[in-house]
Design a protein around this motif. Structure first.
Motif, short mmCIF file in Angstrom:
data_model
loop_
_atom_site.label_atom_id
_atom_site.label_comp_id
_atom_site.label_asym_id
_atom_site.label_seq_id
_atom_site.Cartn_x
_atom_site.Cartn_y
_atom_site.Cartn_z
N CYS A 132 0.82 -1.22 0.00
CA CYS A 132 0.00 0.00 0.00
C CYS A 132 0.85 1.26 0.00
CB CYS A 132 -0.92 0.02 1.23
SG CYS A 132 -2.09 -1.36 1.27
N SER A 133 2.13 1.10 0.30
CA SER A 133 3.03 2.26 0.31
C SER A 133 4.35 1.85 -0.31
CB SER A 133 3.24 2.77 1.74
OG SER A 133 3.80 1.75 2.55
N CYS A 134 5.12 2.81 -0.72
CA CYS A 134 6.41 2.55 -1.37
C CYS A 134 7.41 2.03 -0.35
CB CYS A 134 6.93 3.82 -2.02
SG CYS A 134 8.55 3.62 -2.79
N PRO A 135 8.02 0.86 -0.60
CA PRO A 135 9.03 0.34 0.35
C PRO A 135 10.26 1.24 0.44
CG PRO A 135 8.25 -1.38 -1.13
CD PRO A 135 7.75 -0.09 -1.67
N ALA A 136 10.50 2.06 -0.60
CA ALA A 136 11.71 2.89 -0.61
C ALA A 136 11.57 4.14 0.24
CB ALA A 136 12.06 3.26 -2.05
N CYS A 137 10.41 4.83 0.11
CA CYS A 137 10.28 6.11 0.82
C CYS A 137 9.06 6.19 1.71
CB CYS A 137 10.26 7.27 -0.18
SG CYS A 137 8.77 7.30 -1.21
N SER A 139 5.89 6.51 0.68
CA SER A 139 4.79 7.25 0.07
C SER A 139 3.67 6.31 -0.35
CB SER A 139 5.29 8.03 -1.15
OG SER A 139 4.22 8.61 -1.88
N THR A 140 2.42 6.80 -0.26
CA THR A 140 1.26 6.01 -0.69
C THR A 140 0.83 6.35 -2.11
OG1 THR A 140 -0.22 7.66 0.30
CG2 THR A 140 0.43 5.77 1.68
N SER A 141 1.57 7.19 -2.78
CA SER A 141 1.23 7.58 -4.16
C SER A 141 1.83 6.57 -5.13
CB SER A 141 1.74 8.99 -4.45
OG SER A 141 1.17 9.93 -3.57
N LEU A 142 1.14 5.47 -5.35
CA LEU A 142 1.60 4.41 -6.24
C LEU A 142 0.72 4.33 -7.47
CD1 LEU A 142 2.25 1.53 -3.67
CD2 LEU A 142 3.91 3.14 -4.60
N SER A 143 1.32 4.11 -8.61
CA SER A 143 0.58 3.93 -9.86
C SER A 143 1.04 2.64 -10.52
CB SER A 143 0.80 5.11 -10.81
OG SER A 143 2.17 5.21 -11.17
N LYS A 144 0.10 1.89 -11.07
CA LYS A 144 0.40 0.60 -11.66
C LYS A 144 1.06 0.76 -13.01
CE LYS A 144 -1.70 -3.84 -12.91
NZ LYS A 144 -2.95 -4.65 -12.89
N LEU A 145 2.21 0.10 -13.19
CA LEU A 145 2.93 0.14 -14.46
C LEU A 145 2.58 -1.04 -15.36
CD1 LEU A 145 6.53 1.16 -13.32
CD2 LEU A 145 4.77 2.61 -14.32
N GLY A 146 2.18 -2.12 -14.78
CA GLY A 146 1.92 -3.33 -15.55
C GLY A 146 2.00 -4.53 -14.64
N LYS A 169 3.47 -4.58 -11.05
CA LYS A 169 4.54 -3.61 -10.87
C LYS A 169 3.94 -2.25 -10.53
CE LYS A 169 7.98 -5.53 -14.08
NZ LYS A 169 8.76 -5.25 -15.31
N PHE A 170 4.57 -1.58 -9.61
CA PHE A 170 4.15 -0.23 -9.23
C PHE A 170 5.36 0.68 -9.17
CE2 PHE A 170 0.66 -2.80 -7.70
CZ PHE A 170 -0.45 -2.00 -7.91
N SER A 171 5.11 1.93 -9.55
CA SER A 171 6.16 2.94 -9.43
C SER A 171 5.69 4.01 -8.45
CB SER A 171 6.46 3.58 -10.79
OG SER A 171 5.36 4.35 -11.24
N CYS A 172 6.62 4.56 -7.72
CA CYS A 172 6.32 5.58 -6.73
C CYS A 172 6.36 6.96 -7.39
CB CYS A 172 7.33 5.50 -5.58
SG CYS A 172 7.10 6.76 -4.32
N ARG A 173 5.28 7.70 -7.25
CA ARG A 173 5.25 9.03 -7.84
C ARG A 173 6.17 10.01 -7.13
NH1 ARG A 173 -1.32 9.81 -8.79
NH2 ARG A 173 -1.51 8.20 -10.43
N ALA A 174 6.50 9.68 -5.89
CA ALA A 174 7.36 10.59 -5.13
C ALA A 174 8.83 10.41 -5.48
CB ALA A 174 7.15 10.39 -3.63
N CYS A 175 9.28 9.13 -5.53
CA CYS A 175 10.71 8.90 -5.77
C CYS A 175 10.99 8.11 -7.04
CB CYS A 175 11.34 8.17 -4.58
SG CYS A 175 10.70 6.50 -4.35
N GLU A 176 9.94 7.75 -7.77
CA GLU A 176 10.05 7.02 -9.04
C GLU A 176 10.66 5.63 -8.88
OE1 GLU A 176 12.09 9.34 -11.90
OE2 GLU A 176 10.51 10.88 -12.03
N ALA A 177 10.66 5.08 -7.64
CA ALA A 177 11.16 3.72 -7.43
C ALA A 177 10.10 2.72 -7.91
CB ALA A 177 11.47 3.49 -5.95
N ILE A 178 10.55 1.64 -8.54
CA ILE A 178 9.67 0.59 -9.06
C ILE A 178 9.72 -0.59 -8.10
CG2 ILE A 178 9.21 -1.01 -10.95
CD1 ILE A 178 10.44 1.04 -12.83
#
Length: 555
Positions: A132-137, A139-146, A169-178
């Motif tokens: 539900c949140s980015c493991p890197a930073c 953030s909860t702003s995740l968008s599905k890449l595929g 796959k999800f990318s983080c809109r805050a830090c662009e981590a996949i």
């Protein structure tokens, strides 16, 4: 130049570097050796595959001139099955050895391109929950890449399906981590066979005595065509993965104070002929004297029946061995043996069998009714069988009681009968020629009287070695189905899988369900926790109905 001639540095740091470099060179040499072995196995499998193709083309071109050509194809298919499994197992070993080094690349075996799964098979999507949140930073702003879809061939009894494991796959809109969940575990790296399918494959081959070529034919009739070599790959890899459990069962069996031991023949392919190899079995079963340790079976494969094999199997073990009078066990009983002499316990079933054959009234009557020449029924043999049966009757009343209770009953009731039996046999022997069959049967007992009377001094000892004979029953039941082992490596794999399946059966656990649980979860267990996957600890495996369990007892 020897190691003592090589100048060694005095500096500790230089010594550490030298040791590290030596270890690295040793790892690289081991990796190259394993890689060469894998290449050799792959080449042998390819040659066997080509021979099988040539034989099939000749049969199609010229027709089946004789039944021998069909048998030849069956033999080639079985040999290819074992070689493919060897190649798969050696390939995994080469990859493991290469992972320890940085200079030796892993061996990649060339395999025929696998056909995609048939479209008519139903698909079941299993979506791994995404974070539900980015493991890197955070953030909860995740968008599905595929998403990545891994297709695994799975089986439900009489129903096939494809399990699609979806890894989004999800990318983080805050830090662009996949981010993406890890791929599911497969016994074969980048494999396609699910754990329940693998468990069925292994149980059908080693528990139901169905060779892979026959299984492949059945799968094709059900709409799932799979080649024998493809199935053999899975068998070899699964056997490699299950090897740690085999070692744990081996340690458990050899921790017993009393064992049952026996062996049986097993045909094995050789150059232009079929040799007779051996499967040895050792059974730990403390239930007859109310022991709390789980029962277990251990199989070993050997190319012959030399006494060195049981001596090697039991090299570090000492205790009570219940077995037949095979001379190969003799070295285990010697007084100066290390760590301690093994104490021999005779099998009254073997001794009774020799007398029963000479006193088989019903068998003689059957032969007479068929017009055959009936064997003579000897009164001495009949009387001896009746005396032995009295001992067996006492044993039935104390089966499952504690060792102390069993010993007390034996001292009170069995000891007088044994003394009378000894006096009876000694007296009858003086009336017979030494070459008479009855004399041979009597001498079989009298020459080993100490081993036959050991049960009177130890309540743990059973009257017979039937536990080992029951464990071996799976081998002669399957010999007519699978004809022979394709190689020595195939015999060793059979010993491993027989150990696992027969141990599960002995613990009233469904072997196929247990193997499916183990193959599905073994990747999540570290080495120190693998014992939790043993049949007597695996709570998820289906229990066998009580009516289907094997006979328990020592008589």
């Amino acid at each position: 130049m020897t190691l003592t001639d090589t100048p060694l540095p005095d500096d500790i740091g230089a010594l550490k570097a030298l040791v590290i470099a030596t270890i690295q060179r040793a790892d690289e040499a081991e990796a190259r050796l394993v890689e060469a072995r894998a290449r050799e196995s792959a080449t042998e499998a390819l040659i066997a595959h080509l021979k099988l193709q040539i034989a099939r083309l000749r049969r199609e071109q010229y027709g089946a001139s004789a039944e021998r050509s069909r048998r030849l194809l069956d033999q080639l298919e079985l040999q290819l099955e074992e070689l493919e499994a060897d190649a798969s197992e050696d390939g995994l070993a080469a990859a493991t050895a290469a992972a320890k080094t940085t200079h030796v690349g892993g061996f990649v075996r060339k395999r025929p391109a696998r056909k995609p799964f048939l479209e008519h098979l139903p698909r079941e999507r299993v979506v791994i929950p995404s974070p539900c949140s980015c493991p890197a930073c955070g953030s909860t702003s995740l968008s599905k890449l595929g998403e990545d879809v891994t297709e695994t061939l799975e089986v439900i009894p009489r129903q096939w399906k494809i399990v699609q494991t979806v890894r989004e796959k999800f990318s983080c809109r805050a830090c662009e981590a996949i981010t993406q969940p890890p791929a599911p575990f497969h016994v074969v790296p980048r494999g396609w066979a699910g754990p329940r399918f693998l468990a069925m494959l292994l149980f059908e081959k080693y528990g139901q005595h169905q060779p892979l070529n026959r299984q492949a034919e059945r799968f094709a009739r059900e709409g799932v065509p799979l080649s024998v070599s493809t199935l053999a790959d899975q068998v070899g890899a699964a056997c490699s993965v299950l090897m740690p459990l085999y070692r744990l069962i081996e340690a458990h069996v050899l921790a017993a104070e009393r064992l049952h031991g026996d062996d049986t023949t097993v045909p094995v392919m050789a150059r232009g002929k079929t040799d007779t190899a051996r499967l040895w079995v050792y059974v730990r079963d403390d239930r007859p004297f109310a022991g709390h340790a789980p029962p277990a079976v251990l199989f070993h494969y050997a190319r012959d029946r030399r006494g060195e094999h049981p001596q090697a199997h039991l090299a570090g073990w000492s205790g009570i061995l219940q077995a037949d009078a095979y001379d190969g066990y003799g070295a285990l009983y010697k007084a100066g043996r290390s760590p301690a002499p093994v104490r021999e316990a005779g099998c009254f079933a073997h001794a009774r069998r020799k007398f029963f054959e000479l006193a088989d009234i019903a068998g003689a009557a059957r032969r007479k009714s068929r017009g055959e020449q009936g064997a003579m029924v000897y009164p001495i043999a009949l009387a001896t069988v009746q005396r032995l049966d009295a001992l067996f009757e006492i044993e039935r009343t104390i089966n499952g009681k504690t060792a102390a209770e069993r010993l007390a009953v034996r001292q009170q009731h069995s000891a007088p009968l044994v003394a009378e039996l000894h006096a009876w046999l000694t007296a009858q022997l003086t009336k017979l020629s030494r070459h008479h069959d009855l004399a041979k049967a009597i001498n079989y007992m009298l020459r080993r009287w100490d081993s036959f009377t050991r049960f009177l001094a130890d309540g743990r000892v059973c009257l017979t070695n039937n536990a080992a004979e029951r464990a071996l029953r799976c081998v002669p039941l399957g010999r007519k189905a699978w004809l022979f082992c394709g190689s020595d490596r195939g015999g060793e794999r059979a010993a491993i899988l027989y150990t696992l399946i027969q141990t599960a059966r002995l613990n009233n656990v469904d072997p196929q369900a247990w193997l499916a649980d183990v193959l599905a979860g073994i990747n999540d267990y570290p080495a120190r926790r693998l014992g939790q996957l043993l049949p007597w600890n695996c709570v998820n495996a289906s229990k066998v109905a009580a009516s289907a369990t094997e006979e328990i007892g020592c008589v």
